[in-house]
Write a protein that holds these residues in place. Sequence first.
Motif, PDB file in Angstrom:
ATOM      1  N   ILE A   3      -8.567   1.377  54.802  1.00 18.65           N
ATOM      2  CA  ILE A   3      -7.365   2.183  55.653  1.00 18.65           C
ATOM      3  C   ILE A   3      -7.149   3.521  55.225  1.00 18.65           C
ATOM      4  O   ILE A   3      -6.994   3.581  53.678  1.00 18.65           O
ATOM      5  CB  ILE A   3      -6.039   1.661  55.978  1.00 18.65           C
ATOM      6  CG1 ILE A   3      -5.945   0.229  56.304  1.00 18.65           C
ATOM      7  CG2 ILE A   3      -4.608   2.718  56.286  1.00 18.65           C
ATOM      8  CD1 ILE A   3      -6.563  -0.025  57.556  1.00 18.65           C
ATOM      9  N   ALA A   4      -7.558   4.555  55.849  1.00 23.43           N
ATOM     10  CA  ALA A   4      -7.776   6.127  55.718  1.00 23.43           C
ATOM     11  C   ALA A   4      -6.293   6.811  56.254  1.00 23.43           C
ATOM     12  O   ALA A   4      -5.810   6.200  56.548  1.00 23.43           O
ATOM     13  CB  ALA A   4      -9.169   6.836  55.325  1.00 23.43           C
ATOM     14  N   THR A   5      -6.651   8.097  55.569  1.00 21.03           N
ATOM     15  CA  THR A   5      -5.186   8.772  56.222  1.00 21.03           C
ATOM     16  C   THR A   5      -5.878  10.409  57.004  1.00 21.03           C
ATOM     17  O   THR A   5      -7.129  11.007  56.522  1.00 21.03           O
ATOM     18  CB  THR A   5      -3.926   8.806  55.381  1.00 21.03           C
ATOM     19  OG1 THR A   5      -4.349   9.862  53.862  1.00 21.03           O
ATOM     20  CG2 THR A   5      -3.238   7.337  54.796  1.00 21.03           C
ATOM     21  N   VAL A 241     -15.616   5.199  63.385  1.00 18.11           N
ATOM     22  CA  VAL A 241     -13.948   5.294  62.536  1.00 18.11           C
ATOM     23  C   VAL A 241     -13.002   5.847  63.501  1.00 18.11           C
ATOM     24  O   VAL A 241     -12.905   7.558  63.521  1.00 18.11           O
ATOM     25  CB  VAL A 241     -14.038   6.338  61.290  1.00 18.11           C
ATOM     26  CG1 VAL A 241     -13.264   6.187  60.643  1.00 18.11           C
ATOM     27  CG2 VAL A 241     -15.802   5.751  60.339  1.00 18.11           C
ATOM     28  N   PRO A 242     -12.016   5.010  63.801  1.00 12.65           N
ATOM     29  CA  PRO A 242     -10.346   5.647  64.574  1.00 12.65           C
ATOM     30  C   PRO A 242     -10.012   6.454  63.881  1.00 12.65           C
ATOM     31  O   PRO A 242      -9.835   6.176  62.882  1.00 12.65           O
ATOM     32  CB  PRO A 242     -10.146   4.852  65.069  1.00 12.65           C
ATOM     33  CG  PRO A 242     -10.919   2.910  65.076  1.00 12.65           C
ATOM     34  CD  PRO A 242     -12.147   3.454  64.234  1.00 12.65           C
ATOM     35  N   TYR A 243     -10.216   7.717  64.477  1.00 13.20           N
ATOM     36  CA  TYR A 243      -9.179   8.958  63.736  1.00 13.20           C
ATOM     37  C   TYR A 243      -8.124   9.305  64.884  1.00 13.20           C
ATOM     38  O   TYR A 243      -7.646   8.842  65.545  1.00 13.20           O
ATOM     39  CB  TYR A 243      -9.786   9.635  64.526  1.00 13.20           C
ATOM     40  CG  TYR A 243      -9.758  10.922  62.815  1.00 13.20           C
ATOM     41  CD1 TYR A 243      -9.403  11.016  61.183  1.00 13.20           C
ATOM     42  CD2 TYR A 243      -8.984  12.104  63.655  1.00 13.20           C
ATOM     43  CE1 TYR A 243      -9.347  12.096  60.586  1.00 13.20           C
ATOM     44  CE2 TYR A 243      -8.607  13.327  62.826  1.00 13.20           C
ATOM     45  CZ  TYR A 243      -8.231  13.326  61.206  1.00 13.20           C
ATOM     46  OH  TYR A 243      -8.068  14.229  59.947  1.00 13.20           O
ATOM     47  N   VAL A 263     -10.675   2.925  59.707  1.00  8.38           N
ATOM     48  CA  VAL A 263      -9.637   3.982  60.370  1.00  8.38           C
ATOM     49  C   VAL A 263      -9.129   4.706  59.557  1.00  8.38           C
ATOM     50  O   VAL A 263      -8.681   4.263  58.364  1.00  8.38           O
ATOM     51  CB  VAL A 263      -8.922   2.582  61.061  1.00  8.38           C
ATOM     52  CG1 VAL A 263      -7.489   1.502  60.083  1.00  8.38           C
ATOM     53  CG2 VAL A 263      -8.167   2.920  61.934  1.00  8.38           C
ATOM     54  N   VAL A 264      -8.848   5.526  60.320  1.00  7.76           N
ATOM     55  CA  VAL A 264      -7.641   7.118  59.267  1.00  7.76           C
ATOM     56  C   VAL A 264      -6.154   6.718  60.254  1.00  7.76           C
ATOM     57  O   VAL A 264      -6.069   7.039  61.775  1.00  7.76           O
ATOM     58  CB  VAL A 264      -8.203   8.110  59.926  1.00  7.76           C
ATOM     59  CG1 VAL A 264      -8.357   9.358  58.908  1.00  7.76           C
ATOM     60  CG2 VAL A 264      -9.880   8.098  59.139  1.00  7.76           C
ATOM     61  N   LEU A 265      -5.968   6.531  59.828  1.00  5.35           N
ATOM     62  CA  LEU A 265      -3.722   6.747  59.924  1.00  5.35           C
ATOM     63  C   LEU A 265      -3.044   7.927  60.007  1.00  5.35           C
ATOM     64  O   LEU A 265      -2.805   8.425  59.625  1.00  5.35           O
ATOM     65  CB  LEU A 265      -3.126   6.084  59.505  1.00  5.35           C
ATOM     66  CG  LEU A 265      -3.487   4.365  59.158  1.00  5.35           C
ATOM     67  CD1 LEU A 265      -2.539   3.621  58.390  1.00  5.35           C
ATOM     68  CD2 LEU A 265      -4.030   3.788  60.611  1.00  5.35           C
ATOM     69  N   ASP A 281       5.496   3.084  54.372  1.00  8.14           N
ATOM     70  CA  ASP A 281       5.264   1.686  55.740  1.00  8.14           C
ATOM     71  C   ASP A 281       3.824   1.653  56.539  1.00  8.14           C
ATOM     72  O   ASP A 281       3.737   0.593  56.603  1.00  8.14           O
ATOM     73  CB  ASP A 281       6.079   3.092  57.181  1.00  8.14           C
ATOM     74  CG  ASP A 281       7.618   2.823  56.291  1.00  8.14           C
ATOM     75  OD1 ASP A 281       8.072   2.102  56.037  1.00  8.14           O
ATOM     76  OD2 ASP A 281       7.737   3.587  57.224  1.00  8.14           O
ATOM     77  N   PHE A 282       3.394   2.849  55.838  1.00  4.58           N
ATOM     78  CA  PHE A 282       1.438   1.279  55.837  1.00  4.58           C
ATOM     79  C   PHE A 282       0.744   1.078  55.325  1.00  4.58           C
ATOM     80  O   PHE A 282      -0.442   0.281  55.623  1.00  4.58           O
ATOM     81  CB  PHE A 282       0.875   3.084  56.083  1.00  4.58           C
ATOM     82  CG  PHE A 282       0.826   4.164  57.322  1.00  4.58           C
ATOM     83  CD1 PHE A 282       2.046   3.912  58.348  1.00  4.58           C
ATOM     84  CD2 PHE A 282       0.523   6.043  57.580  1.00  4.58           C
ATOM     85  CE1 PHE A 282       2.602   4.899  59.454  1.00  4.58           C
ATOM     86  CE2 PHE A 282       0.403   6.350  58.760  1.00  4.58           C
ATOM     87  CZ  PHE A 282       1.285   5.709  59.518  1.00  4.58           C
ATOM     88  N   ALA A 283       1.639   1.000  54.150  1.00  8.52           N
ATOM     89  CA  ALA A 283       0.666  -0.369  52.868  1.00  8.52           C
ATOM     90  C   ALA A 283       0.995  -1.865  53.371  1.00  8.52           C
ATOM     91  O   ALA A 283      -0.064  -2.113  52.903  1.00  8.52           O
ATOM     92  CB  ALA A 283       2.248  -0.363  51.658  1.00  8.52           C
ATOM     93  N   GLN A 284       1.763  -2.073  54.704  1.00  5.67           N
ATOM     94  CA  GLN A 284       1.516  -3.460  54.829  1.00  5.67           C
ATOM     95  C   GLN A 284       0.109  -3.227  55.759  1.00  5.67           C
ATOM     96  O   GLN A 284      -0.432  -5.363  56.082  1.00  5.67           O
ATOM     97  CB  GLN A 284       2.591  -3.496  56.341  1.00  5.67           C
ATOM     98  CG  GLN A 284       2.563  -2.539  57.512  1.00  5.67           C
ATOM     99  CD  GLN A 284       3.569  -2.973  58.554  1.00  5.67           C
ATOM    100  OE1 GLN A 284       3.687  -4.339  59.155  1.00  5.67           O
ATOM    101  NE2 GLN A 284       4.612  -1.717  58.595  1.00  5.67           N
TER     102      GLN A 284
END
Length: 286
Positions: A3-5, A241-243, A263-265, A281-284
């Motif tokens: 999980i990237a951002t 890699v969905p971005y 995946v990149v959030l 929040d994204f840590a889940q």
Amino acid sequence: MRIATTIFLTDRTVSPTRLARSLEQRGFSGLYLPEHTHIPVSRDTDAPMGGELPAQYGRTLDPFVALGQAAAVTERLHLGTGITLVAQHDPIGLAKQVATVDHLSGGRLTLGIGYGWNVEEAADHGVDWPTRRERVRDHMALMRALWAPEPTAYEGPYGSVRASSAHPKPVQAPRELAPGKPLYGPRTLIGGAAGPKLFAAIADHADGWLPIGGRGLTESVPVLRRVWEHAGRDPKDLQVVPYAVQPNPGKLGHYAELGIEEVVLQLPSAREAEVLRTLDDFAQYL
């Protein structure tokens, strides 16, 4: 799944160093940054999301400078661009920037590239809009000549370079486009909407696809895989890699079923407190 951002870092947001440290401490895999040198206020090009263009598009930090800061305060965090507007760069200078960040980070850079959407921005860089795809391919070929282990000349329709001493070299090892045809430089993903031209370019000179928003992958990923294999590429090497994804458990589960490993959030372009709340929040999803 890694999980990237991504975030529009600006002069009004959280700093690159604070964000990079927070991402690594929480266990996120990477940070990708977009690029716009400027946004002409008088233009005919519609915003890609419709409506008014958000202010952060005209305030973005230079991605390579910001990623250099992020590299300096982290050890494991992967770094990427999403996307570098290759046609708008001098490819000799861009090759140096990319190789330097990859060298200083110990091989942690992903080069996300694309063709852009803002006709007026590109025009100010001297880019004739219908030529932008060909320019990107040509510039990437020139850059890879500079990244080759031995001095290598390149001459193309939009640029040339003599056989040169050009260091540092990117840390990442060459991959194979085909037997005896190495692909030099950092991992390269091409962004853009699904289509024959884009998929042909990915199979020709990239490591994979950076689909913005991540919609419609059930239909498009199998098509890309066929194009990839028809070009003689090894099926196991393709990376999708969905971005800039807005996550939910069902969406990420679906990506996993498609064989997607990263995946990149999308983070808000905001000050530190709001960005850190979103990370929590994204840590889940980690």
